[in-house]
Design a protein around this motif. Structure first.
Motif, PDB file in Angstrom:
ATOM      1  N   LYS A 173       4.480   6.076  -7.958  1.00 63.68           N
ATOM      2  CA  LYS A 173       3.183   6.351  -7.350  1.00 63.68           C
ATOM      3  C   LYS A 173       3.339   6.780  -5.890  1.00 63.68           C
ATOM      4  O   LYS A 173       4.019   6.130  -5.103  1.00 63.68           O
ATOM      5  CB  LYS A 173       2.290   5.111  -7.431  1.00 63.68           C
ATOM      6  CG  LYS A 173       0.881   5.328  -6.892  1.00 63.68           C
ATOM      7  CD  LYS A 173       0.057   4.069  -7.030  1.00 63.68           C
ATOM      8  CE  LYS A 173      -1.351   4.276  -6.456  1.00 63.68           C
ATOM      9  NZ  LYS A 173      -2.176   3.033  -6.559  1.00 63.68           N
ATOM     10  N   GLY A 174       2.696   7.908  -5.555  1.00 61.55           N
ATOM     11  CA  GLY A 174       2.724   8.410  -4.192  1.00 61.55           C
ATOM     12  C   GLY A 174       3.971   9.193  -3.838  1.00 61.55           C
ATOM     13  O   GLY A 174       4.122   9.624  -2.693  1.00 61.55           O
ATOM     14  N   LEU A 175       4.878   9.381  -4.815  1.00 60.34           N
ATOM     15  CA  LEU A 175       6.135  10.093  -4.583  1.00 60.34           C
ATOM     16  C   LEU A 175       6.236  11.294  -5.528  1.00 60.34           C
ATOM     17  O   LEU A 175       5.520  11.363  -6.531  1.00 60.34           O
ATOM     18  CB  LEU A 175       7.324   9.158  -4.817  1.00 60.34           C
ATOM     19  CG  LEU A 175       7.509   8.022  -3.809  1.00 60.34           C
ATOM     20  CD1 LEU A 175       8.527   7.014  -4.321  1.00 60.34           C
ATOM     21  CD2 LEU A 175       7.950   8.579  -2.454  1.00 60.34           C
ATOM     22  N   PRO A 176       7.127  12.250  -5.226  1.00 60.60           N
ATOM     23  CA  PRO A 176       7.299  13.387  -6.141  1.00 60.60           C
ATOM     24  C   PRO A 176       7.702  12.918  -7.535  1.00 60.60           C
ATOM     25  O   PRO A 176       8.410  11.919  -7.697  1.00 60.60           O
ATOM     26  CB  PRO A 176       8.426  14.194  -5.485  1.00 60.60           C
ATOM     27  CG  PRO A 176       8.391  13.807  -4.046  1.00 60.60           C
ATOM     28  CD  PRO A 176       7.964  12.373  -4.019  1.00 60.60           C
ATOM     29  N   ASP A 177       7.230  13.645  -8.551  1.00 61.98           N
ATOM     30  CA  ASP A 177       7.587  13.300  -9.932  1.00 61.98           C
ATOM     31  C   ASP A 177       9.079  13.493 -10.196  1.00 61.98           C
ATOM     32  O   ASP A 177       9.673  12.774 -10.999  1.00 61.98           O
ATOM     33  CB  ASP A 177       6.786  14.156 -10.917  1.00 61.98           C
ATOM     34  CG  ASP A 177       5.300  13.817 -10.903  1.00 61.98           C
ATOM     35  OD1 ASP A 177       4.955  12.670 -10.542  1.00 61.98           O
ATOM     36  OD2 ASP A 177       4.493  14.703 -11.231  1.00 61.98           O
ATOM     37  N   LYS A 178       9.662  14.489  -9.521  1.00 63.88           N
ATOM     38  CA  LYS A 178      11.080  14.786  -9.692  1.00 63.88           C
ATOM     39  C   LYS A 178      11.788  14.614  -8.351  1.00 63.88           C
ATOM     40  O   LYS A 178      11.149  14.472  -7.310  1.00 63.88           O
ATOM     41  CB  LYS A 178      11.262  16.215 -10.215  1.00 63.88           C
ATOM     42  CG  LYS A 178      10.595  16.450 -11.562  1.00 63.88           C
ATOM     43  CD  LYS A 178      10.690  17.907 -11.974  1.00 63.88           C
ATOM     44  CE  LYS A 178       9.966  18.158 -13.295  1.00 63.88           C
ATOM     45  NZ  LYS A 178       9.992  19.601 -13.666  1.00 63.88           N
ATOM     46  N   LEU A 179      13.091  14.678  -8.386  1.00 71.83           N
ATOM     47  CA  LEU A 179      13.868  14.498  -7.176  1.00 71.83           C
ATOM     48  C   LEU A 179      13.847  15.801  -6.377  1.00 71.83           C
ATOM     49  O   LEU A 179      14.837  16.534  -6.314  1.00 71.83           O
ATOM     50  CB  LEU A 179      15.305  14.085  -7.523  1.00 71.83           C
ATOM     51  CG  LEU A 179      16.054  13.226  -6.503  1.00 71.83           C
ATOM     52  CD1 LEU A 179      17.390  12.770  -7.073  1.00 71.83           C
ATOM     53  CD2 LEU A 179      16.251  13.898  -5.169  1.00 71.83           C
ATOM     54  N   GLU A 180      12.686  16.081  -5.788  1.00 76.60           N
ATOM     55  CA  GLU A 180      12.542  17.276  -4.977  1.00 76.60           C
ATOM     56  C   GLU A 180      11.580  17.015  -3.827  1.00 76.60           C
ATOM     57  O   GLU A 180      10.556  16.353  -3.990  1.00 76.60           O
ATOM     58  CB  GLU A 180      12.081  18.470  -5.806  1.00 76.60           C
ATOM     59  CG  GLU A 180      10.743  18.306  -6.495  1.00 76.60           C
ATOM     60  CD  GLU A 180      10.376  19.530  -7.322  1.00 76.60           C
ATOM     61  OE1 GLU A 180      11.279  20.096  -7.978  1.00 76.60           O
ATOM     62  OE2 GLU A 180       9.211  19.924  -7.301  1.00 76.60           O
ATOM     63  N   LYS A 181      11.960  17.468  -2.650  1.00 76.43           N
ATOM     64  CA  LYS A 181      11.173  17.296  -1.429  1.00 76.43           C
ATOM     65  C   LYS A 181      10.715  15.845  -1.246  1.00 76.43           C
ATOM     66  O   LYS A 181       9.566  15.574  -0.918  1.00 76.43           O
ATOM     67  CB  LYS A 181       9.989  18.255  -1.409  1.00 76.43           C
ATOM     68  CG  LYS A 181      10.386  19.733  -1.302  1.00 76.43           C
ATOM     69  CD  LYS A 181       9.196  20.643  -1.126  1.00 76.43           C
ATOM     70  CE  LYS A 181       8.606  20.531   0.271  1.00 76.43           C
ATOM     71  NZ  LYS A 181       7.529  21.521   0.512  1.00 76.43           N
ATOM     72  N   VAL A 182      11.636  14.918  -1.469  1.00 80.17           N
ATOM     73  CA  VAL A 182      11.337  13.502  -1.225  1.00 80.17           C
ATOM     74  C   VAL A 182      11.118  13.318   0.279  1.00 80.17           C
ATOM     75  O   VAL A 182      12.004  13.651   1.077  1.00 80.17           O
ATOM     76  CB  VAL A 182      12.492  12.603  -1.721  1.00 80.17           C
ATOM     77  CG1 VAL A 182      12.254  11.157  -1.301  1.00 80.17           C
ATOM     78  CG2 VAL A 182      12.651  12.722  -3.231  1.00 80.17           C
ATOM     79  N   PRO A 183       9.965  12.809   0.696  1.00 86.15           N
ATOM     80  CA  PRO A 183       9.659  12.732   2.130  1.00 86.15           C
ATOM     81  C   PRO A 183      10.411  11.605   2.827  1.00 86.15           C
ATOM     82  O   PRO A 183      10.307  10.437   2.441  1.00 86.15           O
ATOM     83  CB  PRO A 183       8.145  12.485   2.151  1.00 86.15           C
ATOM     84  CG  PRO A 183       7.853  11.819   0.843  1.00 86.15           C
ATOM     85  CD  PRO A 183       8.836  12.372  -0.146  1.00 86.15           C
ATOM     86  N   LEU A 184      11.166  11.941   3.863  1.00 81.72           N
ATOM     87  CA  LEU A 184      11.911  10.918   4.590  1.00 81.72           C
ATOM     88  C   LEU A 184      10.976   9.940   5.287  1.00 81.72           C
ATOM     89  O   LEU A 184      11.325   8.765   5.467  1.00 81.72           O
ATOM     90  CB  LEU A 184      12.844  11.570   5.614  1.00 81.72           C
ATOM     91  CG  LEU A 184      13.966  12.453   5.064  1.00 81.72           C
ATOM     92  CD1 LEU A 184      14.916  12.835   6.192  1.00 81.72           C
ATOM     93  CD2 LEU A 184      14.725  11.779   3.933  1.00 81.72           C
ATOM     94  N   LYS A 222       0.830  -1.209   0.000  1.00 79.34           N
ATOM     95  CA  LYS A 222       0.000   0.000   0.000  1.00 79.34           C
ATOM     96  C   LYS A 222       0.860   1.253   0.000  1.00 79.34           C
ATOM     97  O   LYS A 222       0.550   2.243  -0.665  1.00 79.34           O
ATOM     98  CB  LYS A 222      -0.914  -0.010   1.226  1.00 79.34           C
ATOM     99  CG  LYS A 222      -1.803   1.216   1.344  1.00 79.34           C
ATOM    100  CD  LYS A 222      -2.656   1.149   2.601  1.00 79.34           C
ATOM    101  CE  LYS A 222      -3.512   2.405   2.749  1.00 79.34           C
ATOM    102  NZ  LYS A 222      -4.325   2.371   3.987  1.00 79.34           N
ATOM    103  N   ASN A 223       1.970   1.214   0.724  1.00 76.98           N
ATOM    104  CA  ASN A 223       2.778   2.410   0.921  1.00 76.98           C
ATOM    105  C   ASN A 223       4.017   2.523   0.036  1.00 76.98           C
ATOM    106  O   ASN A 223       4.628   3.582  -0.031  1.00 76.98           O
ATOM    107  CB  ASN A 223       3.212   2.497   2.391  1.00 76.98           C
ATOM    108  CG  ASN A 223       2.028   2.638   3.332  1.00 76.98           C
ATOM    109  OD1 ASN A 223       1.106   3.408   3.057  1.00 76.98           O
ATOM    110  ND2 ASN A 223       2.038   1.888   4.428  1.00 76.98           N
ATOM    111  N   PHE A 224       4.409   1.431  -0.602  1.00 75.89           N
ATOM    112  CA  PHE A 224       5.588   1.495  -1.463  1.00 75.89           C
ATOM    113  C   PHE A 224       5.615   0.293  -2.398  1.00 75.89           C
ATOM    114  O   PHE A 224       4.916  -0.701  -2.190  1.00 75.89           O
ATOM    115  CB  PHE A 224       6.875   1.551  -0.632  1.00 75.89           C
ATOM    116  CG  PHE A 224       7.286   0.227  -0.032  1.00 75.89           C
ATOM    117  CD1 PHE A 224       8.216  -0.582  -0.673  1.00 75.89           C
ATOM    118  CD2 PHE A 224       6.742  -0.222   1.167  1.00 75.89           C
ATOM    119  CE1 PHE A 224       8.607  -1.795  -0.134  1.00 75.89           C
ATOM    120  CE2 PHE A 224       7.116  -1.425   1.714  1.00 75.89           C
ATOM    121  CZ  PHE A 224       8.052  -2.219   1.063  1.00 75.89           C
TER     122      PHE A 224
END
Length: 433
Positions: free
Chosen positions: A190-201, A137-139
């Motif tokens: 899915k569920g992540l930024p489209d680009k390598l920016e503000k990737v949530p830890l 569900k999450n990754f």
């Protein structure tokens, strides 16, 4: 002639040994090699060497240098690491990467009176390695494992290209050594930024929980492997999450940096975030890159990004704020870097990390491997020809990742071997100082 080849069928990351006997004394022997990557057969790579047999009529490639050829020093791996493109239909070898079929390397041995042909079979994984797609569900990701593993799980993080399939070239050989290896994307999924920016830890908190509770991995101690931008991320995670107990980073840096989109500046935000907020970062001034590239092109020398990062750091007024606080980690750490890296100035970053850890009286194991003539290659040897990744024509000049072919392959082989040893070693308790 009699041809003896050790490891004629082996993992692609392992060395071969080649010795030829029963030749006429002091006679010439030509050995040529051709290879296609199994997922991109339109592109062909070739190499060769011409040797002179000794008084016994023998040629040992680990003892005899070629008198002519695509490489210069005595080395049974020379024909493999000196492979260069000899036929092309313009296909991109970074697309559709697959580890299902081995690399077949065709070798032809030609003496004055005989010609022999032998194929090397270079495997990406042993037969008992299982590759399982993970769709939680999450990754999502891929898990490489054996039914009888060594009980250690490595979370593998790739670089800024976001190419998940290329991680399998490292994950599969590592799993062949007994590790569970999980590869996951951290952007453009899915569920992540489209680009390598503000990737949530906090995205990784869900992954850590899965590793700790899944019936296959089922371990409380996380091992991280991060390359380039993934090395920056691995150190950042280790500085914040105490369940991370071993970290191997290849060409990492000491700072968090601005989000980037290819060679152009991205938004004025960090590559990483926590609870929606940008983690402090060094702003990257791409005007530096364009100025340095212009100077390099005018002077006929290769260009890269290392000077851009170095000068951006020097100009920054928030270096301590943006510095990754690696000293807060509770992990054994192995850092690997080339002195001639040209993607960013990782060597400087590694020295700074080491200095800060020593200054803070770091209680866990810290090791730094430095290679003089290595640049910024992929972290596993003998798979992708170094000629493909060392330099390329770009923007009216030559872009180089740094180092020499020989220096890069030496660093690849020795650091990959040390990576496996490091992950195998028992966790250190807090070291007494």
């Amino acid at each position: 002639m009699k041809i003896d080849i050790y490891n004629i069928e082996a993992l692609a990351s392992e060395k071969i040994k080649i010795k030829i006997c029963e030749l006429s004394p002091n006679s010439k022997l030509r050995i040529s090699m051709k290879m296609e990557l199994p997922w991109c057969t339109e592109e062909e790579y070739s190499s060769y060497g011409v040797f002179v047999s000794d008084e016994k009529g023998e040629v040992d490639l680990d003892l005899n240098s070629p008198v002519e050829g695509t490489y210069k020093v005595a080395d049974s791996m020379g024909l493999i690491y000196s492979l260069k493109k000899s036929r092309s239909q313009g296909k991109n070898i970074a697309e559709n990467i697959s580890i299902n079929e081995p690399i077949i390397m065709n070798m032809v041995f030609e003496s004055d009176d005989e010609k022999r042909e032998i194929n090397l079979k270079r495997l990406f994984k042993t037969e008992d390695v299982i590759v399982k797609n993970i769709c939680e569900k999450n990754f999502s990701g891929q898990l490489f494992y054996k039914e009888k593993s060594n009980g250690k799980t490595v979370l593998m993080l790739g670089g800024s290209d976001g190419n998940m399939s290329s991680l399998s070239l490292m994950a599969a050989p590592l799993a062949s050594k007994g590790f569970n290896v999980l590869t996951v994307p951290y952007f453009a999924s899915k569920g992540l930024p489209d680009k390598l920016e503000k990737v949530p830890l906090e995205y990784f908190e869900k992954i850590f929980e899965w590793i700790e509770t899944n019936e296959i991995t089922n371990c409380k101690e996380i091992l991280l492997h991060g390359t380039s931008k993934g090395g920056e991320l691995a150190l950042l995670l280790a500085s914040r999450y105490k369940q991370i107990k071993k970290v191997v980073v290849i060409e990492p840096h000491a700072y968090c940096f601005q989000a980037l989109n290819g060679m152009m500046s991205g938004n004025n935000v960090s590559s990483w975030s926590y609870r929606g907020q940008s983690i402090p970062y060094i702003e990257v001034d791409n005007n530096i890159f364009f100025e340095d590239r212009k100077h390099a092109v005018e002077n006929g020398i290769p260009f890269g990004f290392a000077s851009t990062y170095k000068k951006s750091i020097e100009r920054a007024s928030n270096k301590e704020e943006a510095r990754i606080k690696v000293e807060n980690s509770e992990a054994d750490i192995l850092m690997i870097s080339g002195k001639e890296g040209n993607i960013w100035n990782s060597y400087d970053g590694c020295l700074e990390i080491l200095h800060n850890l020593k200054k803070s009286n770091y209680k866990y194991k810290i090791e730094l491997l430095i290679y003089d003539k290595m640049g910024h290659p992929i972290p596993i040897p003998y798979i992708i020809p170094i000629s493909e990744t060392l330099s390329m024509n770009m923007m009216k000049g030559v872009f180089s990742s740094g180092g020499t072919i020989e220096g890069n392959v030496k660093g690849q082989f020795e650091s990959w071997k040390r990576t496996i040893e490091f992950f195998m070693e028992p966790l250190s308790q807090k070291l007494k100082k």
